[in-house]
Design an enzyme around this catalytic site. Sequence first.
Site, mmCIF file in Angstrom:
data_model
loop_
_atom_site.group_PDB
_atom_site.id
_atom_site.type_symbol
_atom_site.label_atom_id
_atom_site.label_comp_id
_atom_site.label_asym_id
_atom_site.label_seq_id
_atom_site.Cartn_x
_atom_site.Cartn_y
_atom_site.Cartn_z
ATOM 1 N N CYS A 47 5.904 -1.341 5.182
ATOM 2 C CA CYS A 47 4.507 -0.882 5.113
ATOM 3 C C CYS A 47 3.558 -2.008 5.512
ATOM 4 O O CYS A 47 3.604 -3.096 4.942
ATOM 5 C CB CYS A 47 4.203 -0.419 3.691
ATOM 6 S SG CYS A 47 2.452 -0.195 3.375
ATOM 7 N N CYS A 50 1.315 -3.141 2.374
ATOM 8 C CA CYS A 50 1.858 -3.780 1.173
ATOM 9 C C CYS A 50 1.631 -5.295 1.224
ATOM 10 O O CYS A 50 1.548 -5.887 2.307
ATOM 11 C CB CYS A 50 3.353 -3.493 1.059
ATOM 12 S SG CYS A 50 3.724 -1.945 0.188
ATOM 13 N N HIS A 111 2.408 0.554 -3.631
ATOM 14 C CA HIS A 111 2.579 1.471 -2.506
ATOM 15 C C HIS A 111 2.561 2.931 -2.980
ATOM 16 O O HIS A 111 2.294 3.849 -2.205
ATOM 17 C CB HIS A 111 3.921 1.151 -1.837
ATOM 18 C CG HIS A 111 4.186 1.899 -0.573
ATOM 19 N ND1 HIS A 111 3.639 1.528 0.635
ATOM 20 C CD2 HIS A 111 4.931 3.005 -0.331
ATOM 21 C CE1 HIS A 111 4.048 2.379 1.568
ATOM 22 N NE2 HIS A 111 4.835 3.279 1.011
ATOM 23 N N ASN A 151 -8.914 9.034 3.833
ATOM 24 C CA ASN A 151 -8.087 10.129 4.360
ATOM 25 C C ASN A 151 -6.813 10.090 3.561
ATOM 26 O O ASN A 151 -6.116 9.083 3.584
ATOM 27 C CB ASN A 151 -7.720 9.883 5.825
ATOM 28 C CG ASN A 151 -8.862 10.178 6.746
ATOM 29 O OD1 ASN A 151 -9.693 11.039 6.457
ATOM 30 N ND2 ASN A 151 -8.908 9.471 7.852
ATOM 31 N N SER A 159 -2.387 7.661 8.168
ATOM 32 C CA SER A 159 -1.275 7.066 8.909
ATOM 33 C C SER A 159 -0.258 6.392 8.010
ATOM 34 O O SER A 159 0.799 5.987 8.485
ATOM 35 C CB SER A 159 -1.836 6.061 9.914
ATOM 36 O OG SER A 159 -2.547 5.052 9.220
ATOM 37 N N HIS A 162 0.514 4.327 1.708
ATOM 38 C CA HIS A 162 -0.003 3.300 0.790
ATOM 39 C C HIS A 162 -1.482 3.611 0.548
ATOM 40 O O HIS A 162 -2.284 3.613 1.482
ATOM 41 C CB HIS A 162 0.166 1.910 1.402
ATOM 42 C CG HIS A 162 -0.083 0.809 0.427
ATOM 43 N ND1 HIS A 162 0.848 -0.169 0.148
ATOM 44 C CD2 HIS A 162 -1.144 0.540 -0.364
ATOM 45 C CE1 HIS A 162 0.353 -0.989 -0.767
ATOM 46 N NE2 HIS A 162 -0.869 -0.579 -1.085
ATOM 47 N N HIS A 164 -5.128 3.871 0.406
ATOM 48 C CA HIS A 164 -6.147 3.009 1.020
ATOM 49 C C HIS A 164 -7.325 3.855 1.482
ATOM 50 O O HIS A 164 -7.243 5.081 1.547
ATOM 51 C CB HIS A 164 -5.551 2.255 2.214
ATOM 52 C CG HIS A 164 -5.188 3.151 3.360
ATOM 53 N ND1 HIS A 164 -4.023 3.881 3.398
ATOM 54 C CD2 HIS A 164 -5.853 3.468 4.514
ATOM 55 C CE1 HIS A 164 -3.966 4.595 4.511
ATOM 56 N NE2 HIS A 164 -5.071 4.361 5.201
ATOM 57 N N GLN A 166 -11.286 3.487 3.940
ATOM 58 C CA GLN A 166 -11.919 2.752 5.033
ATOM 59 C C GLN A 166 -13.428 2.687 4.828
ATOM 60 O O GLN A 166 -14.006 3.544 4.158
ATOM 61 C CB GLN A 166 -11.641 3.443 6.363
ATOM 62 C CG GLN A 166 -10.156 3.550 6.697
ATOM 63 C CD GLN A 166 -9.934 3.933 8.154
ATOM 64 O OE1 GLN A 166 -10.543 3.361 9.053
ATOM 65 N NE2 GLN A 166 -9.073 4.899 8.391
HETATM 66 P P1 H2U Z 1 -5.847 5.786 8.087
HETATM 67 O O1 H2U Z 1 -4.437 5.942 7.666
HETATM 68 O O2 H2U Z 1 -6.827 6.427 7.137
HETATM 69 O O3 H2U Z 1 -6.043 6.151 9.520
HETATM 70 O O4 H2U Z 1 -6.176 4.208 7.973
HETATM 71 C C1 H2U Z 1 -5.327 3.206 8.375
HETATM 72 C C2 H2U Z 1 -6.087 2.258 9.260
HETATM 73 O O5 H2U Z 1 -5.350 1.044 9.302
HETATM 74 C C3 H2U Z 1 -6.200 2.757 10.704
HETATM 75 O O6 H2U Z 1 -7.570 2.927 10.991
HETATM 76 C C4 H2U Z 1 -5.521 0.468 10.577
HETATM 77 C C5 H2U Z 1 -5.584 1.644 11.527
HETATM 78 O O7 H2U Z 1 -6.391 1.332 12.641
HETATM 79 N N1 H2U Z 1 -4.429 -0.465 10.813
HETATM 80 C C6 H2U Z 1 -4.684 -1.828 10.857
HETATM 81 O O8 H2U Z 1 -5.836 -2.227 10.768
HETATM 82 N N2 H2U Z 1 -3.660 -2.714 11.007
HETATM 83 C C7 H2U Z 1 -2.340 -2.355 11.149
HETATM 84 O O9 H2U Z 1 -1.483 -3.198 11.223
HETATM 85 C C8 H2U Z 1 -1.987 -0.916 11.221
HETATM 86 C C9 H2U Z 1 -3.094 0.072 10.957
HETATM 87 ZN ZN ZN Z 2 2.659 -0.252 1.055
#
Ligand code: H2U
Ligand code: ZN
Length: 346
Positions: A47, A50, A111, A151, A159, A162, A164, A166
């Site tokens: 992940c 993490c 996580h 989200n 995506s 874990h 999180h 934004q």
């Molecule tokens: P979402 O799962 O809500 O899309 O948020 C995850 C965000 O994490 C996504 O916008 C970012 C993606 O651009 N990200 C990073 O900044 N670094 C990474 O190594 C992978 C994903």
């Molecule tokens: Zn994680």
Amino acid sequence: MLNNPHRRYNALTGEWVLVSPHRAKRPWLGQVEKLSPETLPVYDPTCYLCPRNERAGGVFNPDYTSTFTFENDFAALLRNPVEEEAASPHPLLVSAPEHGHCLVVCFSPRHDQTLPELDLPSIENVLTTWAKNSSDLAGEDAIQYVQVFENKGAMMGCSNPHPHSQLWAQSQLPNEIVKELATQTEYFKINDHPLLVDYVQEEHKRKERILFANDHFTALVPYWAVWPFEVLVTAHRASASLSELSASETSALAEVFKQVTTRYDNLFEISFPYSMGFHQAPADGQSHPEWVLHAHFYPPLLRSATVRKFMVGYEMLAMPQRDITPEVAAERLRALSDVHYKSIDK
Ligand code: H2U
Ligand code: ZN
């Protein structure tokens, strides 16, 4: 009258929703499909959120123990203001430069722990992290608006499981805020009260759409809800931003968040997907006596863990439509336990 098809007016956006309560009589109650419960590890070595793990671009996360904030490695907005571009080549082909920031905030090192599974102090800590990041971003030059959002669930395009959220900060007001600013400003001009303060007082008189309330915040299914189990969490007083909340207001908000997200998970006994976000007042240096801090929860699920509401066809081409009424949705959510199903021994 409310058993027949009707339109409801969304006082916050100035838009209408079509409600078709008679269609909800189609057989579905009781057909609750359950998915096998997901068991996520406390720590996942693959992940990118993490602690201690590598993110895109080769950066390693610290061994964090609380919330963790970092600048999105794939930011939709870039920090540096771009030079104003040449005038539009045509009045029908308009563009404008835009800049800002995109942060990612992990709720905790765990996580496997979503918002309702965190204890109240940890939820408060997420709220104060959002508040601090929001006020830092709002203080930046030419930032007009800070959006905090989560989200949750693959169904909503998340995506990574874990937990999180934004923050995106922009140099112009986004569409939803333009609408809400217009309606709240207009209402305040006419009534000398904030729209949402009056709205929540009216809902407390009627009670039928209220989910949970404490001294400072109320969670309800709004009269004009579009998504089947949409929830609005609103402050009881005019308030521009998360950073304006007192310690007791932050605790009250944490309690409301735990109530709403626990009931959501209990509805189909799954980790309930949604998009959630706070609407704060524009960070334009003006006072905003019309604005009431609030959060919208937009969950896609309709009748089971796997049957979602699609915003297609009529919704895309004409207007949003719903079957189950907001009153029925509120009743169903209210009837659920506020103890998370995973914490009950079966
Ligand atoms: P979402 O799962 O809500 O899309 O948020 C995850 C965000 O994490 C996504 O916008 C970012 C993606 O651009 N990200 C990073 O900044 N670094 C990474 O190594 C992978 C994903
Ligand atoms: Zn994680």
